[in-house]
Write a protein that holds these residues in place. Structure first.
Motif, PDB file in Angstrom:
ATOM      1  N   ALA A  41       8.101   3.871 -24.988  1.00 51.02           N
ATOM      2  CA  ALA A  41       7.807   3.760 -23.558  1.00 51.02           C
ATOM      3  C   ALA A  41       8.556   2.582 -22.940  1.00 51.02           C
ATOM      4  CB  ALA A  41       6.301   3.596 -23.347  1.00 51.02           C
ATOM      5  N   ILE A  42       8.616   1.463 -23.658  1.00 57.83           N
ATOM      6  CA  ILE A  42       9.335   0.281 -23.154  1.00 57.83           C
ATOM      7  C   ILE A  42      10.813   0.595 -22.941  1.00 57.83           C
ATOM      8  CG2 ILE A  42      10.069  -2.071 -23.696  1.00 57.83           C
ATOM      9  CD1 ILE A  42       7.455  -2.324 -25.341  1.00 57.83           C
ATOM     10  N   LEU A  43      11.434   1.202 -23.955  1.00 61.91           N
ATOM     11  CA  LEU A  43      12.868   1.492 -23.858  1.00 61.91           C
ATOM     12  C   LEU A  43      13.160   2.524 -22.775  1.00 61.91           C
ATOM     13  CD1 LEU A  43      13.822   1.557 -27.655  1.00 61.91           C
ATOM     14  CD2 LEU A  43      14.212  -0.271 -25.981  1.00 61.91           C
ATOM     15  N   ILE A  44      12.300   3.539 -22.656  1.00 66.03           N
ATOM     16  CA  ILE A  44      12.503   4.550 -21.612  1.00 66.03           C
ATOM     17  C   ILE A  44      12.368   3.910 -20.235  1.00 66.03           C
ATOM     18  CG2 ILE A  44      11.532   6.633 -20.552  1.00 66.03           C
ATOM     19  CD1 ILE A  44      10.749   7.539 -23.378  1.00 66.03           C
ATOM     20  N   ALA A  45      11.354   3.053 -20.066  1.00 68.34           N
ATOM     21  CA  ALA A  45      11.168   2.379 -18.774  1.00 68.34           C
ATOM     22  C   ALA A  45      12.351   1.474 -18.449  1.00 68.34           C
ATOM     23  CB  ALA A  45       9.873   1.575 -18.784  1.00 68.34           C
ATOM     24  N   CYS A  46      12.844   0.739 -19.444  1.00 68.01           N
ATOM     25  CA  CYS A  46      13.987  -0.160 -19.221  1.00 68.01           C
ATOM     26  C   CYS A  46      15.233   0.618 -18.810  1.00 68.01           C
ATOM     27  CB  CYS A  46      14.269  -0.974 -20.483  1.00 68.01           C
ATOM     28  SG  CYS A  46      13.041  -2.255 -20.833  1.00 68.01           S
ATOM     29  N   VAL A  47      15.491   1.725 -19.492  1.00 68.13           N
ATOM     30  CA  VAL A  47      16.654   2.553 -19.143  1.00 68.13           C
ATOM     31  C   VAL A  47      16.484   3.129 -17.740  1.00 68.13           C
ATOM     32  CG1 VAL A  47      17.935   4.642 -19.714  1.00 68.13           C
ATOM     33  CG2 VAL A  47      17.221   3.089 -21.532  1.00 68.13           C
ATOM     34  N   GLY A  48      15.281   3.604 -17.428  1.00 64.22           N
ATOM     35  CA  GLY A  48      15.032   4.160 -16.099  1.00 64.22           C
ATOM     36  C   GLY A  48      15.226   3.131 -15.006  1.00 64.22           C
ATOM     37  N   LEU A  49      14.727   1.909 -15.236  1.00 58.78           N
ATOM     38  CA  LEU A  49      14.919   0.834 -14.251  1.00 58.78           C
ATOM     39  C   LEU A  49      16.385   0.447 -14.147  1.00 58.78           C
ATOM     40  CD1 LEU A  49      11.879  -1.396 -15.268  1.00 58.78           C
ATOM     41  CD2 LEU A  49      12.118  -0.191 -13.098  1.00 58.78           C
ATOM     42  N   ASN A  50      17.051   0.379 -15.288  1.00 55.93           N
ATOM     43  CA  ASN A  50      18.464   0.006 -15.344  1.00 55.93           C
ATOM     44  C   ASN A  50      19.350   1.007 -14.608  1.00 55.93           C
ATOM     45  OD1 ASN A  50      20.400  -1.366 -18.133  1.00 55.93           O
ATOM     46  ND2 ASN A  50      20.332  -1.885 -15.984  1.00 55.93           N
ATOM     47  N   MET A  51      19.017   2.305 -14.754  1.00 57.80           N
ATOM     48  CA  MET A  51      19.816   3.370 -14.141  1.00 57.80           C
ATOM     49  C   MET A  51      19.255   3.820 -12.801  1.00 57.80           C
ATOM     50  SD  MET A  51      22.033   3.390 -16.419  1.00 57.80           S
ATOM     51  CE  MET A  51      23.076   4.644 -15.693  1.00 57.80           C
ATOM     52  N   ASP A  52      18.178   3.161 -12.333  1.00 56.13           N
ATOM     53  CA  ASP A  52      17.557   3.486 -11.045  1.00 56.13           C
ATOM     54  C   ASP A  52      17.103   4.947 -11.006  1.00 56.13           C
ATOM     55  OD1 ASP A  52      16.628   2.510  -8.655  1.00 56.13           O
ATOM     56  OD2 ASP A  52      18.407   3.080  -7.517  1.00 56.13           O
ATOM     57  N   SER A  53      16.511   5.416 -12.112  1.00 56.54           N
ATOM     58  CA  SER A  53      16.093   6.816 -12.224  1.00 56.54           C
ATOM     59  C   SER A  53      14.575   6.917 -12.173  1.00 56.54           C
ATOM     60  CB  SER A  53      16.619   7.421 -13.532  1.00 56.54           C
ATOM     61  OG  SER A  53      16.079   8.709 -13.732  1.00 56.54           O
ATOM     62  N   THR A  54      14.054   7.481 -11.106  1.00 57.81           N
ATOM     63  CA  THR A  54      12.609   7.640 -10.952  1.00 57.81           C
ATOM     64  C   THR A  54      12.038   8.573 -12.012  1.00 57.81           C
ATOM     65  OG1 THR A  54      12.834   7.295  -8.569  1.00 57.81           O
ATOM     66  CG2 THR A  54      10.781   8.279  -9.346  1.00 57.81           C
ATOM     67  N   ILE A  63       3.824   8.250 -21.281  1.00 58.67           N
ATOM     68  CA  ILE A  63       3.574   8.050 -22.714  1.00 58.67           C
ATOM     69  C   ILE A  63       3.080   6.652 -23.038  1.00 58.67           C
ATOM     70  CG2 ILE A  63       5.344   9.760 -23.275  1.00 58.67           C
ATOM     71  CD1 ILE A  63       7.157   7.463 -24.144  1.00 58.67           C
ATOM     72  N   SER A  64       3.050   5.764 -22.036  1.00 64.09           N
ATOM     73  CA  SER A  64       2.628   4.385 -22.297  1.00 64.09           C
ATOM     74  C   SER A  64       1.174   4.329 -22.760  1.00 64.09           C
ATOM     75  CB  SER A  64       2.802   3.548 -21.035  1.00 64.09           C
ATOM     76  OG  SER A  64       2.182   2.287 -21.198  1.00 64.09           O
ATOM     77  N   PRO A  65       0.872   3.604 -23.861  1.00 59.85           N
ATOM     78  CA  PRO A  65      -0.504   3.490 -24.366  1.00 59.85           C
ATOM     79  C   PRO A  65      -1.282   2.303 -23.794  1.00 59.85           C
ATOM     80  CG  PRO A  65       1.008   2.576 -25.971  1.00 59.85           C
ATOM     81  CD  PRO A  65       1.851   3.010 -24.788  1.00 59.85           C
ATOM     82  N   LEU A  66      -0.747   1.643 -22.767  1.00 55.72           N
ATOM     83  CA  LEU A  66      -1.403   0.455 -22.226  1.00 55.72           C
ATOM     84  C   LEU A  66      -2.764   0.756 -21.605  1.00 55.72           C
ATOM     85  CD1 LEU A  66       1.637  -1.351 -20.558  1.00 55.72           C
ATOM     86  CD2 LEU A  66       0.380  -2.097 -22.580  1.00 55.72           C
ATOM     87  N   MET A  67      -2.934   1.965 -21.058  1.00 57.45           N
ATOM     88  CA  MET A  67      -4.204   2.316 -20.435  1.00 57.45           C
ATOM     89  C   MET A  67      -5.354   2.233 -21.427  1.00 57.45           C
ATOM     90  SD  MET A  67      -5.765   3.312 -17.638  1.00 57.45           S
ATOM     91  CE  MET A  67      -4.546   4.044 -16.560  1.00 57.45           C
ATOM     92  N   ASN A 151      -6.939  16.589 -17.786  1.00 59.37           N
ATOM     93  CA  ASN A 151      -5.546  16.178 -17.547  1.00 59.37           C
ATOM     94  C   ASN A 151      -5.467  15.040 -16.536  1.00 59.37           C
ATOM     95  OD1 ASN A 151      -6.309  17.517 -15.249  1.00 59.37           O
ATOM     96  ND2 ASN A 151      -4.468  18.781 -15.089  1.00 59.37           N
ATOM     97  N   VAL A 152      -6.592  14.319 -16.358  1.00 58.80           N
ATOM     98  CA  VAL A 152      -6.623  13.217 -15.392  1.00 58.80           C
ATOM     99  C   VAL A 152      -5.753  12.051 -15.861  1.00 58.80           C
ATOM    100  CG1 VAL A 152      -8.112  11.449 -14.378  1.00 58.80           C
ATOM    101  CG2 VAL A 152      -8.868  13.824 -14.457  1.00 58.80           C
ATOM    102  N   ILE A 153      -5.785  11.762 -17.172  1.00 58.12           N
ATOM    103  CA  ILE A 153      -5.121  10.571 -17.693  1.00 58.12           C
ATOM    104  C   ILE A 153      -3.635  10.530 -17.376  1.00 58.12           C
ATOM    105  CG2 ILE A 153      -4.691   9.192 -19.753  1.00 58.12           C
ATOM    106  CD1 ILE A 153      -7.605   9.280 -18.796  1.00 58.12           C
ATOM    107  N   PRO A 154      -2.862  11.625 -17.566  1.00 60.80           N
ATOM    108  CA  PRO A 154      -1.435  11.558 -17.207  1.00 60.80           C
ATOM    109  C   PRO A 154      -1.214  11.227 -15.734  1.00 60.80           C
ATOM    110  CG  PRO A 154      -1.864  13.463 -18.587  1.00 60.80           C
ATOM    111  CD  PRO A 154      -3.188  12.896 -18.220  1.00 60.80           C
ATOM    112  N   GLY A 155      -2.058  11.805 -14.860  1.00 57.24           N
ATOM    113  CA  GLY A 155      -1.918  11.495 -13.436  1.00 57.24           C
ATOM    114  C   GLY A 155      -2.206  10.044 -13.130  1.00 57.24           C
ATOM    115  N   MET A 163       3.662   0.231 -17.212  1.00 55.10           N
ATOM    116  CA  MET A 163       4.834  -0.166 -17.990  1.00 55.10           C
ATOM    117  C   MET A 163       6.012  -0.662 -17.138  1.00 55.10           C
ATOM    118  SD  MET A 163       6.040  -0.801 -20.893  1.00 55.10           S
ATOM    119  CE  MET A 163       4.839  -0.066 -22.003  1.00 55.10           C
ATOM    120  N   PRO A 164       6.399   0.013 -16.037  1.00 43.53           N
ATOM    121  CA  PRO A 164       7.557  -0.450 -15.248  1.00 43.53           C
ATOM    122  C   PRO A 164       7.458  -1.890 -14.754  1.00 43.53           C
ATOM    123  CG  PRO A 164       7.023   1.795 -14.657  1.00 43.53           C
ATOM    124  CD  PRO A 164       5.925   1.326 -15.553  1.00 43.53           C
TER     125      PRO A 164
END
Length: 456
Positions: A41-54, A63-67, A151-155, A163-164
């Motif tokens: 999740a960290i790497l995906i978020a970093c790449v998304g922020l880096n590439m400005d991809s929502t 997929i972040s387990p922080l919740m 399916n509330v948790i993904p929302g 994570m972002p």
């Protein structure tokens, strides 16, 4: 009679206390699969922020387990299980520090270090983020306590976005940027605190059994601490929300001023920027006179949030742009006009908005030709200046009325040569010619002195 208590009763399909505790314990684990998922999740978020991809950033949220760690903390607070609460806070702290360091390492190694819009969006939290975190925490806690998970948790994961902000704070560490680090970390703590707080209230509503007896004084102390933390965390977000609202209103009023009050037929707005209380507007086309500038300043100050803003118009001739840039401006102008013209044809719009540019480029081309050929015909001519003069026609509309020319000469021309010059210029333009001839050494401010009327 309708039973409203039953209608909003969240205890009906809640999971048993033992099952609920085991589920929360499992979701808050930081080793094994959960650690691997956290790294992903960290790497995906970093790449998304880096590439400005929502889209990529949303994937990291899902997929972040922080919740799980936040729900565990709220459960420990609600049950007064101090051992469970301490372990949950240690696990959550590990996840936070691990995420920050991993993100910092990524951004320290990546060759792309320019901050993106997605990063900037996570550095200015507002009161709306507080409301989202509260509602998300309520939905997450309710969904997590059902007999069958929904399916509330993904929302909720997407809405609260844990994570972002952490990864953006990691970017701030890597780039040594205090605003990015503090702003993003503040957003994360807003989300984390109010998710935990709302989860705590839901668990209280579900009457989860307390693990030990707590004195009333301790209960009051805990409530006071939660209230104090809520106020301390919320106040800066309210200030930022006010700033955001003011900026939004000001931006909207600037756009209205540009699109409506600066909708000029003889000139086009290229760009604009508000800086230090001054609105800088780049304009292409015919120059604006002082009266027009004064009227535009008054119209600008009529907007509430722009009452003290000064207008600075930077005017450029049409010839300063190349053909492709001009075509882009014309296309943009026509596109804007089509939405406002109520069904005008492309031809009508082209005639209306292309005319000013076409006339100016034609004038410049004509003046270049005159200055090149005139000295060969009339050796005394030093320079020719000129432009189109506008006036009202019989239909009471403004249109080109004459071509006004000022000729600078080194010695006076005879009246006959002046007439020949005027006829020669008239032969190259479709408009009547108004001719003024000035001496180079002593030009007259009121009338031409370049003609020798005595015939000498």
């Amino acid at each position: 009679m309708f039973d409203w208590k039953k209608f909003f009763n969240i205890r009906i399909d809640s999971a048993p206390a033992d099952e609920l505790r085991d589920r929360i314990e499992s979701d808050s684990t930081v080793t094994g699969a959960n650690l691997v998922i956290l790294i992903a999740a960290i790497l995906i978020a970093c790449v998304g922020l880096n590439m400005d991809s929502t889209a990529v950033i949303i994937g990291a949220m899902l997929i972040s387990p922080l919740m799980g760690g936040l729900v565990a903390v709220s459960y420990g607070m609600a049950t007064y299980n101090l051992h469970f609460l301490k372990r949950s806070m240690v696990k959550l702290s590990f996840q936070i520090v691990f995420s920050l360091l991993t993100a910092a390492i990524y951004f320290a190694l990546t060759p792309i270090t320019i901050p993106t819009a997605e990063m900037a969006a996570r550095t200015s939290p507002t009161i709306w983020d507080v409301l989202i975190a509260l509602c998300g925490g309520i939905a997450g806690a309710v969904g997590n306590t059902r007999t069958v998970k929904t399916n509330v948790i993904p929302g909720v994961a997407i809405a609260t976005a844990l994570m972002p902000p952490l990864c953006t704070a990691g970017y701030g560490i890597a780039m040594r940027s205090v605003p990015y680090f503090t702003g993003a970390l503040y957003l994360f703590f807003i989300n984390a605190f109010f998710i935990t707080l709302s989860g705590y209230f839901i668990f209280k509503l579900l009457d989860v059994p307390m693990s030990e007896t707590i004195s009333p004084a301790h209960l009051r102390f805990q409530r006071h601490i939660l209230l104090l933390l809520g106020i301390v965390i919320t106040i800066p977000s309210i200030y930022m929300a006010g700033t955001t609202v003011r900026e939004s209103i000001r931006t909207s009023q600037i756009e209205s001023f540009i699109n409506q009050d600066m909708d000029l037929h003889a000139a086009n707005v290229i760009s604009y920027q508000l800086k230090d209380g001054t609105l800088f507007v780049d304009v292409l086309g015919a120059r604006l006179d002082e009266e027009t500038m004064e009227n535009l300043q008054k119209k600008l100050n009529d907007y509430g949030s722009l009452s003290k803003v000064r207008l600075e118009v930077v005017q450029s001739p049409a010839s300063s742009l190349n053909k492709e840039q001009v075509q882009d401006l014309i296309s943009s102008r026509l596109k804007q006009a089509t939405t406002q013209a109520g069904g005008k044809s492309y031809k009508e719009l082209a005639e209306e908005y292309y005319g000013s540019y076409n006339r100016e480029t034609s004038t410049i081309s004509l003046l270049k030709s005159l200055n090149k050929e005139a000295p060969a015909l009339f050796p005394a001519i030093k320079e020719i200046k000129g432009g189109t003069v506008y006036g009202k026609d019989k239909d009471d509309t403004w249109a080109p009325a004459a071509f006004e020319v000022t000729v600078t000469v080194t010695s006076q021309l005879s009246p006959s040569d002046a007439e020949k010059l005027k006829n020669w210029i008239a032969s190259q333009t479709e408009l009547p010619v108004s001719l003024t001839i000035q001496m180079e050494t002593s030009p007259s401010s009121y009338f031409g002195n370049g003609i020798n009327w005595n015939g000498n």
